[in-house]
Write a protein that holds these residues in place. Structure first.
Motif, PDB file in Angstrom:
ATOM      1  N   LYS A 165       0.837  -1.201   0.000  1.00 42.79           N
ATOM      2  CA  LYS A 165       0.000   0.000   0.000  1.00 42.79           C
ATOM      3  C   LYS A 165       0.871   1.250   0.000  1.00 42.79           C
ATOM      4  O   LYS A 165       1.807   1.374   0.806  1.00 42.79           O
ATOM      5  CB  LYS A 165      -0.909   0.012   1.224  1.00 42.79           C
ATOM      6  N   LEU A 166       0.571   2.160  -0.900  1.00 37.87           N
ATOM      7  CA  LEU A 166       1.295   3.424  -0.953  1.00 37.87           C
ATOM      8  C   LEU A 166       0.872   4.269   0.247  1.00 37.87           C
ATOM      9  O   LEU A 166      -0.290   4.661   0.366  1.00 37.87           O
ATOM     10  CB  LEU A 166       0.983   4.151  -2.263  1.00 37.87           C
ATOM     11  N   ILE A 167       1.804   4.559   1.150  1.00 37.42           N
ATOM     12  CA  ILE A 167       1.444   5.276   2.385  1.00 37.42           C
ATOM     13  C   ILE A 167       2.113   6.659   2.461  1.00 37.42           C
ATOM     14  O   ILE A 167       1.843   7.423   3.391  1.00 37.42           O
ATOM     15  CB  ILE A 167       1.793   4.445   3.637  1.00 37.42           C
ATOM     16  N   LEU A 168       2.973   6.991   1.476  1.00 37.04           N
ATOM     17  CA  LEU A 168       3.602   8.314   1.482  1.00 37.04           C
ATOM     18  C   LEU A 168       4.056   8.698   0.084  1.00 37.04           C
ATOM     19  O   LEU A 168       4.716   7.920  -0.600  1.00 37.04           O
ATOM     20  CB  LEU A 168       4.817   8.322   2.434  1.00 37.04           C
ATOM     21  N   ASP A 169       3.666   9.899  -0.318  1.00 37.87           N
ATOM     22  CA  ASP A 169       4.227  10.541  -1.501  1.00 37.87           C
ATOM     23  C   ASP A 169       4.729  11.902  -1.034  1.00 37.87           C
ATOM     24  O   ASP A 169       3.955  12.841  -0.849  1.00 37.87           O
ATOM     25  CB  ASP A 169       3.175  10.701  -2.603  1.00 37.87           C
ATOM     26  N   ALA A 170       6.022  11.980  -0.811  1.00 35.96           N
ATOM     27  CA  ALA A 170       6.632  13.217  -0.323  1.00 35.96           C
ATOM     28  C   ALA A 170       7.424  13.897  -1.429  1.00 35.96           C
ATOM     29  O   ALA A 170       8.477  14.499  -1.187  1.00 35.96           O
ATOM     30  CB  ALA A 170       7.525  12.925   0.880  1.00 35.96           C
ATOM     31  N   SER A 171       6.909  13.805  -2.646  1.00 36.76           N
ATOM     32  CA  SER A 171       7.600  14.379  -3.803  1.00 36.76           C
ATOM     33  C   SER A 171       7.516  15.904  -3.781  1.00 36.76           C
ATOM     34  O   SER A 171       6.678  16.498  -3.100  1.00 36.76           O
ATOM     35  CB  SER A 171       6.999  13.839  -5.097  1.00 36.76           C
ATOM     36  N   TRP A 172       8.398  16.516  -4.571  1.00 37.21           N
ATOM     37  CA  TRP A 172       8.471  17.976  -4.613  1.00 37.21           C
ATOM     38  C   TRP A 172       7.183  18.584  -5.142  1.00 37.21           C
ATOM     39  O   TRP A 172       6.734  19.629  -4.645  1.00 37.21           O
ATOM     40  CB  TRP A 172       9.652  18.365  -5.497  1.00 37.21           C
ATOM     41  N   ARG A 173       6.582  17.930  -6.107  1.00 33.70           N
ATOM     42  CA  ARG A 173       5.326  18.418  -6.687  1.00 33.70           C
ATOM     43  C   ARG A 173       4.206  17.464  -6.299  1.00 33.70           C
ATOM     44  O   ARG A 173       4.189  16.317  -6.734  1.00 33.70           O
ATOM     45  CB  ARG A 173       5.424  18.515  -8.221  1.00 33.70           C
ATOM     46  N   ALA A 174       3.293  17.921  -5.502  1.00 35.74           N
ATOM     47  CA  ALA A 174       2.194  17.076  -5.031  1.00 35.74           C
ATOM     48  C   ALA A 174       1.284  16.689  -6.193  1.00 35.74           C
ATOM     49  O   ALA A 174       1.070  17.473  -7.129  1.00 35.74           O
ATOM     50  CB  ALA A 174       1.394  17.826  -3.965  1.00 35.74           C
ATOM     51  N   HIS A 175       0.754  15.470  -6.127  1.00 35.99           N
ATOM     52  CA  HIS A 175      -0.209  14.945  -7.111  1.00 35.99           C
ATOM     53  C   HIS A 175       0.355  14.888  -8.524  1.00 35.99           C
ATOM     54  O   HIS A 175      -0.401  14.912  -9.499  1.00 35.99           O
ATOM     55  CB  HIS A 175      -1.509  15.780  -7.112  1.00 35.99           C
ATOM     56  N   THR A 176       1.646  14.860  -8.648  1.00 39.20           N
ATOM     57  CA  THR A 176       2.276  14.791  -9.967  1.00 39.20           C
ATOM     58  C   THR A 176       2.751  13.381 -10.287  1.00 39.20           C
ATOM     59  O   THR A 176       2.621  12.925 -11.428  1.00 39.20           O
ATOM     60  CB  THR A 176       3.466  15.770 -10.041  1.00 39.20           C
ATOM     61  N   TYR A 177       3.266  12.693  -9.307  1.00 40.49           N
ATOM     62  CA  TYR A 177       3.893  11.400  -9.548  1.00 40.49           C
ATOM     63  C   TYR A 177       3.100  10.209  -8.998  1.00 40.49           C
ATOM     64  O   TYR A 177       3.510   9.071  -9.164  1.00 40.49           O
ATOM     65  CB  TYR A 177       5.304  11.397  -8.949  1.00 40.49           C
TER      66      TYR A 177
END
Length: 379
Positions: A269-281
């Motif tokens: 389960k994907l529990i974190l997306d801490a990328s520089w651009r939110a909702h992009t990757y």
């Protein structure tokens, strides 16, 4: 009157008398023969009875030599588990060229909140024991118990090394769109085989247990994988996969930041997306509690100019295998960095996330990597 002398009558009484005498003699002889025969038989019988019975002497007893006992079966050799030899030195190589003269691999635990820890100590080094272990911000050059295997992929070239058209693109926009499509598809499935079929990768693997890459030049990634001559520092991604065991059960969440991309999946389960651009990757949406915490803002760590992002809560069970997948990516090239922390729901005290206990040398390496590391290392 006298009887006439007749030849036929002459001698009749005499012959009768002779006949009777002959018969008598025959009878007497026969009786004598039978008597004598009986006497002879009786004599033989008496002799047979009086003759002592033959004595049978048993043959002498020969001492039979017993055959030697069969040889005992060869002893069963039980293969004992080999104790793990201790490496003698640790060669540290990172952007700051930190030098660590010796290594002390102890059983210190990475505590999470109230003394909780991950992993089970250092295990056998992959491929045997070396006199030195090379460590970078992307991991060790040898596998150890609890480490995650990391591979560097080049999105600019196919699996045979041929460049894609994007390799000649200089604008930021097309590169971001190109990388976003690739990473979004990967985030939905984390299908590493698809990466294997589509992109070139480094021949060298690294094995990470903690992930602290301070803001610096993107050149550090291919250099850490000894691939700086083959892979240019743009449109690249490092994927880590593996498992670890929690020492105690609890509720936790990860927090961190990535320039440009940091995705973490726990047990599928994907529990974190801490990328520089939110909702992009990815299509990850934080839980309401994580969203509130992220809206309140947060501190900025390890030289990255954006605040930390908190992920979803998840449960860990002591002793149970927990699957971890991490993607760190640099898209346009230039600046690069990422870090990953963990906190427990009871104390909300962030600490460095590690899939195995931190040794004294790990602690020294982290403190020399960046000053911010000291506040996230347990006492």
């Amino acid at each position: 009157m006298t009887l006439p002398h007749n030849e036929q009558e002459l001698g009749k009484p005499l012959r009768r008398k002779k006949k009777r005498s002959a018969v008598f003699i025959v009878i007497v002889i026969s009786v004598l023969v039978h008597v004598l025969g009986g006497i002879g038989l009786a004599t033989l019988k008496i002799i047979e009875v009086l003759q002592p019975e033959p004595e049978f002497e048993a043959p002498p007893v020969v001492q039979v030599k017993q055959p030697p006992p069969p040889p005992p079966p060869p002893p069963t050799i039980k293969r004992a588990q080999k104790s793990l030899p201790r490496p003698q030195a640790l060669a540290v190589q990172n952007s700051q060229n930190v030098s660590v003269p010796t290594i002390e691999l102890n059983q210190s635990k990475l505590s999470i909140g109230g003394g909780r820890g991950f992993g089970g100590g250092l295990g056998a080094l992959g491929g045997g024991v070396a006199d030195a272990i090379r460590i970078t911000s992307f991991g060790f050059d040898r596998a150890m118990e609890g480490t995650l295997e990391g591979t560097l992929y080049d999105f600019k070239r196919d699996e045979k090394g041929k460049e894609y058209p994007i390799a000649s693109e200089s604008d930021f926009g097309p590169k971001t769109a190109y990388a976003a499509e690739i990473i979004q598809d990967f985030a939905r499935r984390f299908d590493i085989k698809k990466f294997e079929r589509k992109f070139s990768k480094s021949s060298k693997l690294l094995y990470g247990s903690y992930f602290v890459i301070p803001a610096q030049s993107a050149n550090v990634a291919p250099k850490s994988f000894s691939a700086e001559k083959e892979i240019a520092p743009s449109l690249i991604a490092v994927v880590y996969q593996g498992t670890f065991k929690a020492q105690e059960s609890g509720r936790f969440r990860l927090l961190g930041k990535g320039d440009d991309v940091l995705l973490v999946r726990i047990n599928g389960k994907l529990i974190l997306d801490a990328s520089w651009r939110a909702h992009t990757y990815s299509q990850w949406e934080p839980s309401s509690s994580a969203e509130r915490a992220n809206k309140d803002g947060g501190n900025r760590y390890f030289g990255l100019s954006q605040p930390v992002i908190r992920g979803d809560w998840f449960n860990l069970t002591a002793g149970r295998e927990t699957e971890v997948e991490i993607l760190i990516s640099e898209v346009p090239g230039g600046g690069f960095g990422a870090y990953l922390l963990i906190e427990d729901s009871k104390e909300l005290k962030p600490q460095i996330f590690s899939t195995r206990p931190l040794s004294e040398q790990d602690t020294l390496f982290l403190k020399n990597t960046h000053p911010d590391a000291a506040q996230f290392i347990p006492d």
